[in-house]
Design a protein around this motif. Sequence first.
Motif, PDB file in Angstrom:
ATOM      1  N   LYS A 293       0.831  -1.210   0.000  1.00  0.00           N
ATOM      2  CA  LYS A 293       0.000   0.000   0.000  1.00  0.00           C
ATOM      3  C   LYS A 293       0.865   1.259   0.000  1.00  0.00           C
ATOM      4  O   LYS A 293       0.533   2.256  -0.655  1.00  0.00           O
ATOM      5  CB  LYS A 293      -0.929   0.009   1.223  1.00  0.00           C
ATOM      6  CG  LYS A 293      -2.081  -0.988   1.131  1.00  0.00           C
ATOM      7  CD  LYS A 293      -3.017  -0.630  -0.011  1.00  0.00           C
ATOM      8  CE  LYS A 293      -4.159  -1.626  -0.123  1.00  0.00           C
ATOM      9  NZ  LYS A 293      -4.968  -1.380  -1.360  1.00  0.00           N
ATOM     10  N   ALA A 294       1.973   1.213   0.713  1.00  0.00           N
ATOM     11  CA  ALA A 294       2.879   2.374   0.742  1.00  0.00           C
ATOM     12  C   ALA A 294       3.413   2.679  -0.649  1.00  0.00           C
ATOM     13  O   ALA A 294       3.567   3.846  -1.030  1.00  0.00           O
ATOM     14  CB  ALA A 294       4.032   2.112   1.710  1.00  0.00           C
ATOM     15  N   GLU A 296       1.973   2.299  -3.501  1.00  0.00           N
ATOM     16  CA  GLU A 296       0.997   2.835  -4.454  1.00  0.00           C
ATOM     17  C   GLU A 296       0.388   4.165  -4.004  1.00  0.00           C
ATOM     18  O   GLU A 296      -0.566   4.660  -4.602  1.00  0.00           O
ATOM     19  CB  GLU A 296      -0.118   1.821  -4.727  1.00  0.00           C
ATOM     20  CG  GLU A 296      -0.978   1.491  -3.528  1.00  0.00           C
ATOM     21  CD  GLU A 296      -2.031   0.428  -3.827  1.00  0.00           C
ATOM     22  OE1 GLU A 296      -3.199   0.620  -3.426  1.00  0.00           O
ATOM     23  OE2 GLU A 296      -1.680  -0.588  -4.467  1.00  0.00           O
ATOM     24  N   GLN A 297       0.955   4.778  -2.951  1.00  0.00           N
ATOM     25  CA  GLN A 297       0.475   6.088  -2.516  1.00  0.00           C
ATOM     26  C   GLN A 297       0.917   7.179  -3.495  1.00  0.00           C
ATOM     27  O   GLN A 297       1.892   7.029  -4.223  1.00  0.00           O
ATOM     28  CB  GLN A 297       0.979   6.405  -1.106  1.00  0.00           C
ATOM     29  CG  GLN A 297       0.441   5.467  -0.047  1.00  0.00           C
ATOM     30  CD  GLN A 297      -1.068   5.354  -0.058  1.00  0.00           C
ATOM     31  OE1 GLN A 297      -1.772   6.354   0.071  1.00  0.00           O
ATOM     32  NE2 GLN A 297      -1.580   4.139  -0.219  1.00  0.00           N
ATOM     33  N   GLU A 298       0.186   8.297  -3.486  1.00  0.00           N
ATOM     34  CA  GLU A 298       0.455   9.394  -4.429  1.00  0.00           C
ATOM     35  C   GLU A 298       1.623  10.244  -3.927  1.00  0.00           C
ATOM     36  O   GLU A 298       1.455  11.380  -3.467  1.00  0.00           O
ATOM     37  CB  GLU A 298      -0.815  10.220  -4.626  1.00  0.00           C
ATOM     38  CG  GLU A 298      -1.941   9.406  -5.269  1.00  0.00           C
ATOM     39  CD  GLU A 298      -3.263  10.154  -5.353  1.00  0.00           C
ATOM     40  OE1 GLU A 298      -3.463  11.102  -4.560  1.00  0.00           O
ATOM     41  OE2 GLU A 298      -4.091   9.796  -6.199  1.00  0.00           O
ATOM     42  N   GLU A 299       2.812   9.687  -4.067  1.00  0.00           N
ATOM     43  CA  GLU A 299       4.020  10.358  -3.576  1.00  0.00           C
ATOM     44  C   GLU A 299       4.276  11.672  -4.322  1.00  0.00           C
ATOM     45  O   GLU A 299       4.858  12.604  -3.770  1.00  0.00           O
ATOM     46  CB  GLU A 299       5.218   9.428  -3.733  1.00  0.00           C
ATOM     47  CG  GLU A 299       5.203   8.216  -2.817  1.00  0.00           C
ATOM     48  CD  GLU A 299       5.606   8.556  -1.389  1.00  0.00           C
ATOM     49  OE1 GLU A 299       6.472   9.431  -1.208  1.00  0.00           O
ATOM     50  OE2 GLU A 299       5.049   7.948  -0.458  1.00  0.00           O
ATOM     51  N   GLY A 316       4.572   6.933  -7.511  1.00  0.00           N
ATOM     52  CA  GLY A 316       4.464   6.349  -6.187  1.00  0.00           C
ATOM     53  C   GLY A 316       5.872   6.025  -5.730  1.00  0.00           C
ATOM     54  O   GLY A 316       6.817   6.768  -6.020  1.00  0.00           O
TER      55      GLY A 316
END
Length: 687
Positions: A293-294, A296-299, A316
């Motif tokens: 999940k980390a 695929e976050q919107e970095e 991401g």
Amino acid sequence: MKNKLSGVLAATLALTMSLPTGAMAFSSSQTTVVASQELKKIAAEKAALLTKSYETNSVQYALIDNGQIILSGQAGKNDMKGKQPLTKDTLYGIGSVSKMYATAAVMKLVDEGKVDLDAPVVHYVPDFKMKDERYKSITPRMLLNHSSGLQGTEYRNAALFKDNDTYVHDNLLQRLSNQHLKADPGAFSVYCNDGFTLAEILVERVSGLSFTEFLHKQFTEPLKLNHTKTPQDKWEDDKRAGLYFPMYQGQLPTESVNVIGAGGISSTAEDMVRFSQLFMGQGKGILSDQAVKAMEQEEYKKGMWPGDGDNTFNYGLGWDSVKLYPFSEYGIKGLAKGGDTALQHASLVVLPEQKMAVAVLSSGGGSSVNQLMATELLLTALKEKGTIKDIKPNKSFGKPIKANMPQDVAKKAGFYGNSFDQFKIEITKTGELILPSSPQVKYVYTANGSFINENGTAKINFVTEKNGRTYLKESTYSSLPGLGQAAATQYLAEKLEDNVLSKETAAAWEKREGVKFYPVNEKFSSVQYIAPMMPVQINRKEGMEGYWESRKITGPNTAMHQLQIPGMGGRDTKVASFYTEGGDEYLEMSGSLYVSESNVKPLDTSQSSKVTLQANGHARWFTIPQSVAGKMMTVELPSNSSFAVYDEKGLCINFTVVSGNNKVKLPKNGTVVFAGAPNSEFAIKLN
């Protein structure tokens, strides 16, 4: 490794093709799913289209659906002699898709409590140092989301023929120790290869294993990815895809990319989609759900970014995109990573919530074309399953309706630059914006404050960011016949302010105007020798004499990119430094060294002669005199050496590492380069 003003897809050479084999189903404890005849047909048609119309030599693809590989095939030509047919086990270099393996490796160490994503990298690699004190703030997260502020890419000796030399990996820390950052760590995400080579080194330091050993122990062995290799593995060349280069006759040797975490892994489409199960929560305990999940976050939103429009680039951790168009149109999360070496290309598209993924690999072509094929296959499969009702039509901004342009908008005209180009934007009083493309493209000022092109596929805005800089924002919908549509929302370039040079600096650069500089420190096996021999030439644009190719001239012997562009427009920035030695001027840029054309002498016209390399091992360049053009040159090569010959257009007509041929007919107005170990001696005969 690519980029132009408005187009993303580069053309090389159209080659013959054959239809792919049929789909294959694999057993599992779940209900077996097999691709429909329609999906097989569409896959075969798209693969054939790539080889026929999109300059792809061969293509391999696979689709996985909830743990089942339901589609697998290949198309195109492999070896020249037709003795090695393409199979599902043919290996391709996957380029920057390797970054997903490097990211997974770092996240594995995070899961084990051995790495903190937000602790300084120097905690794990204490000998990582830079001239810029800000380096101490760089974290593993910043390496993986491209926001470290590192300059970009150390290309020297990164891609070699039949040579697994680890030069770039072994020398990266030393090279970084002489560099400054181009931005504050974390300020914005801009594509950066060196960050992933540094991540590879971090994995090795923390785990105590080589990156290749770690990759196999933690991922390829438990996942049974038997066809996923690095240059440090033993492999059989006949199991690899045949490689070709436009404008060069014949098949090329194995390409070895020696920045493994950034771009050096080889694999198959089936292995890649099996690997992608990690990102669907099907990783058999290899990566935690939190790690997946980390990633695929919107970095990309953590720093400066050109809004949230339709896009195929929104980073991401590792991923090029975590909000992939056109899946975003259907409310479906799409993840994507593309990769390109000089000769091989790959795309991995994952729909984690649908438990589906497609990989498309190719020799020739490009990752962006491969990604469009992957997208088409996934949309077709989603429609067949009833997940989506219909495949939506292509989007556009509509035909532009001209509006009166406020006078102050015209002030945005002028010179703009990115790390690949420098160009002039013109804005007429009647509200037309002209981009210097070929053919020239006009944009019309519209009521919403945007300039839109005639067919409504591209929109341009000017944005002044909090940093006080003005950006050319481009939003595009690019459609390719038979392959669907890609979208981009990006800061294409940054406005270049006037840079008035001192008399001393102006005089020094005036002397260099038009001078060519030839590369001298590429290894004899470098893939660069097969490319068109394009020496670096000092050409400044009229009206912008304070810049050279968007680099701001900062002194008599220095120029550097001072761009702050997120995404792709500001990648691979380089500092140019000149110095004189032995009467010749040298240019150093990002580890690559070039010598002035004053060092390039005519080839000896005697029937027998010798060329000896210096103790520093620099390659030696020669022009071909008129009197020997058309003659046959035979060279007695020492060990670990090569020579290459180029015609007057700079096209390579013989490179001994590729051809194995030490005899060549010398072209008119051509050039020759000899490369090898220090003090190597080449015996030359002319007949």
